[in-house]
Design a protein around this motif. Sequence first.
Motif, mmCIF file in Angstrom:
data_model
loop_
_atom_site.group_PDB
_atom_site.id
_atom_site.type_symbol
_atom_site.label_atom_id
_atom_site.label_comp_id
_atom_site.label_asym_id
_atom_site.label_seq_id
_atom_site.Cartn_x
_atom_site.Cartn_y
_atom_site.Cartn_z
ATOM 1 N N LYS A 1 -14.615 0.884 4.132
ATOM 2 C CA LYS A 1 -14.299 0.763 2.553
ATOM 3 C C LYS A 1 -13.088 1.136 2.611
ATOM 4 O O LYS A 1 -12.292 2.012 2.635
ATOM 5 C CB LYS A 1 -15.275 1.991 1.600
ATOM 6 C CG LYS A 1 -17.092 1.925 2.050
ATOM 7 C CD LYS A 1 -16.871 3.729 1.801
ATOM 8 C CE LYS A 1 -19.114 3.158 1.190
ATOM 9 N NZ LYS A 1 -19.316 4.178 0.659
ATOM 10 N N PRO A 2 -12.047 0.594 2.330
ATOM 11 C CA PRO A 2 -10.494 -0.073 2.922
ATOM 12 C C PRO A 2 -10.866 0.072 0.966
ATOM 13 O O PRO A 2 -11.907 -0.206 -0.018
ATOM 14 C CB PRO A 2 -10.617 -1.142 2.875
ATOM 15 C CG PRO A 2 -11.893 -2.258 2.792
ATOM 16 C CD PRO A 2 -12.838 -1.259 3.525
ATOM 17 N N ASP A 3 -9.392 0.715 0.969
ATOM 18 C CA ASP A 3 -8.780 1.104 -1.145
ATOM 19 C C ASP A 3 -8.196 -0.354 -1.823
ATOM 20 O O ASP A 3 -8.075 -1.388 -0.883
ATOM 21 C CB ASP A 3 -7.786 2.227 -0.914
ATOM 22 C CG ASP A 3 -8.737 3.398 -0.416
ATOM 23 O OD1 ASP A 3 -9.517 3.568 -1.293
ATOM 24 O OD2 ASP A 3 -7.111 4.407 -0.964
ATOM 25 N N ASP A 4 -8.705 -0.207 -2.502
ATOM 26 C CA ASP A 4 -8.201 -1.434 -3.329
ATOM 27 C C ASP A 4 -6.569 -1.761 -3.421
ATOM 28 O O ASP A 4 -6.242 -1.260 -4.623
ATOM 29 C CB ASP A 4 -9.007 -1.886 -4.173
ATOM 30 C CG ASP A 4 -8.463 -2.984 -5.693
ATOM 31 O OD1 ASP A 4 -7.568 -4.065 -4.546
ATOM 32 O OD2 ASP A 4 -8.813 -3.663 -6.144
ATOM 33 N N LEU A 5 -6.196 -1.926 -2.316
ATOM 34 C CA LEU A 5 -4.942 -1.707 -2.818
ATOM 35 C C LEU A 5 -3.642 -2.784 -3.602
ATOM 36 O O LEU A 5 -2.381 -2.729 -4.004
ATOM 37 C CB LEU A 5 -3.987 -2.719 -1.537
ATOM 38 C CG LEU A 5 -4.669 -1.488 -0.301
ATOM 39 C CD1 LEU A 5 -3.786 -1.994 1.475
ATOM 40 C CD2 LEU A 5 -3.912 -0.215 -0.249
ATOM 41 N N THR A 6 -4.500 -3.485 -4.354
ATOM 42 C CA THR A 6 -4.081 -4.668 -5.130
ATOM 43 C C THR A 6 -3.461 -4.457 -6.570
ATOM 44 O O THR A 6 -2.727 -4.059 -7.591
ATOM 45 C CB THR A 6 -4.538 -5.772 -5.686
ATOM 46 O OG1 THR A 6 -6.046 -5.329 -5.875
ATOM 47 C CG2 THR A 6 -4.969 -6.810 -4.538
ATOM 48 N N LEU A 7 -4.140 -2.402 -6.688
ATOM 49 C CA LEU A 7 -4.070 -1.670 -7.441
ATOM 50 C C LEU A 7 -2.683 -1.331 -8.188
ATOM 51 O O LEU A 7 -2.051 -0.545 -8.737
ATOM 52 C CB LEU A 7 -4.974 -0.330 -7.397
ATOM 53 C CG LEU A 7 -6.484 -1.167 -7.904
ATOM 54 C CD1 LEU A 7 -7.522 0.180 -7.668
ATOM 55 C CD2 LEU A 7 -6.248 -1.820 -9.033
ATOM 56 N N ILE A 8 -2.205 -1.223 -6.778
ATOM 57 C CA ILE A 8 -0.102 -1.121 -6.651
ATOM 58 C C ILE A 8 -0.065 -1.908 -7.435
ATOM 59 O O ILE A 8 0.441 -3.206 -6.818
ATOM 60 C CB ILE A 8 0.398 -0.532 -5.125
ATOM 61 C CG1 ILE A 8 -0.902 0.570 -4.519
ATOM 62 C CG2 ILE A 8 1.423 -0.034 -4.848
ATOM 63 C CD1 ILE A 8 -0.710 1.091 -3.178
ATOM 64 N N LYS A 9 1.104 -1.841 -8.097
ATOM 65 C CA LYS A 9 1.887 -2.528 -8.541
ATOM 66 C C LYS A 9 3.020 -4.033 -7.671
ATOM 67 O O LYS A 9 3.636 -2.623 -6.625
ATOM 68 C CB LYS A 9 2.935 -2.291 -9.503
ATOM 69 C CG LYS A 9 4.248 -3.496 -10.921
ATOM 70 C CD LYS A 9 4.222 -2.192 -11.646
ATOM 71 C CE LYS A 9 5.321 -3.224 -13.016
ATOM 72 N NZ LYS A 9 5.398 -3.024 -13.670
ATOM 73 N N GLY A 10 3.029 -4.804 -7.224
ATOM 74 C CA GLY A 10 3.494 -5.591 -6.429
ATOM 75 C C GLY A 10 2.850 -6.307 -5.077
ATOM 76 O O GLY A 10 3.515 -6.987 -4.941
ATOM 77 N N ILE A 11 1.458 -5.292 -5.307
ATOM 78 C CA ILE A 11 0.782 -5.878 -4.045
ATOM 79 C C ILE A 11 -0.229 -6.444 -4.648
ATOM 80 O O ILE A 11 -0.924 -6.602 -5.558
ATOM 81 C CB ILE A 11 -0.087 -4.693 -3.203
ATOM 82 C CG1 ILE A 11 1.571 -4.167 -2.702
ATOM 83 C CG2 ILE A 11 -0.513 -5.296 -2.318
ATOM 84 C CD1 ILE A 11 0.267 -2.834 -2.054
ATOM 85 N N GLY A 12 -0.112 -7.645 -3.822
ATOM 86 C CA GLY A 12 -0.627 -8.594 -4.656
ATOM 87 C C GLY A 12 -2.077 -9.055 -3.059
ATOM 88 O O GLY A 12 -2.078 -8.581 -2.226
ATOM 89 N N PRO A 13 -3.726 -10.268 -3.569
ATOM 90 C CA PRO A 13 -3.804 -10.063 -2.156
ATOM 91 C C PRO A 13 -3.293 -10.823 -0.825
ATOM 92 O O PRO A 13 -4.200 -9.957 -0.263
ATOM 93 C CB PRO A 13 -5.471 -11.343 -2.840
ATOM 94 C CG PRO A 13 -4.973 -10.770 -4.929
ATOM 95 C CD PRO A 13 -3.580 -10.391 -4.463
ATOM 96 N N ALA A 14 -2.459 -11.168 -0.890
ATOM 97 C CA ALA A 14 -2.311 -11.891 0.304
ATOM 98 C C ALA A 14 -1.170 -10.877 0.935
ATOM 99 O O ALA A 14 -1.307 -10.936 2.217
ATOM 100 C CB ALA A 14 -1.358 -12.939 0.078
#
Length: 354
Positions: free
Chosen positions: A271-284
Amino acid sequence: MLYLASRFVWFLLAALVLGFVMGWISQSGSARRFWSRGWSLVALLWLCGAVLAWLQLVNGVAAMWLETALLFVAVYWLGCVAGTLLHPLDDDVKETATASAAAVSTAVPVAASEPAIAAVQAPADAGRTFPPVENEETLPGQRPAALAEARGGKADDLKLIKGIGRQNEGRLHGLGIWHFEQIAAWTPENVEWIGGYLAFPGRIEREDWVGQAKRLATGATTEFADRARAGLVETSRDDGSAGQGNVAALEGDGFEGRRPEHLLAAARDGKPDDLTLIKGIGPAIAADLNRLGIWHFDQIAALGDEEMRYASAFAGAPGRGLSENWREDAGILAHGGDTQHSRTLKAERAKAKS
């Protein structure tokens, strides 16, 4: 003022031309921009100077220099306004191009025009379901058509497009984008989606990827493509034949900083964390961090400066991890908190699902 204008007429003409050039090159998008915060400060200072000159609170040589400065600033601003007004809007250019294409298609027999049109049409065997992207529905715009693999096993060298380096080429391959004609067929909605996925909205429009791709798809070239073919562009020094292998090649070393020590082969409990919740990190960028071995907020929060530089460079965003405070956001999220960015993103996702 008239005396000063006659004395400095050639210098004022140069200021007008310079303002026109700056107004022209700074204009982009579908709306004209005549003002900015910087101009607000200049206007305030100009008004203060004008009041001093009008009330004759400054005299002698100082008054002459003050009035000269006021005159030059006013003329430069008029040049900027003229350049902005005369520069065509993106929508105007698109409408002109669309009208021209329509005229050509009606004037030329279908059989004769098919080769030229094929270069900018979406592939007939394209589909929007390959490959899957996490939280795809939350990205603005529409995902472009994709191909499972390059036609004939030979991908176009997308790095001939200014703005697409080795990492972005690998990411586009991962989305099923292999050929110039695919990029040439992108709609504004497709461009918006790709910009959100790559976490740099607006850059594709500014660098005109679609326009460059249209030229390259028809066999024409660009000044940048010529330099890239000559090996003068560091990010474009392979012929693009690696194809999907470019995605895996991003895992090589040679990035600035120090490789993080506590990397994981897979997310804890799957279960990875949703890193896109960090500002500046998009899906890519999130996908690249996952490939590096970073799956969770606490991993990012624990990175040292050198490790953060490495992770940012690996993800194709050199320096952004430190400048955008990824660690601070990750620390808040790791402890169950929310940031303004994460709250906004969650609200947008909830709205998209409802």
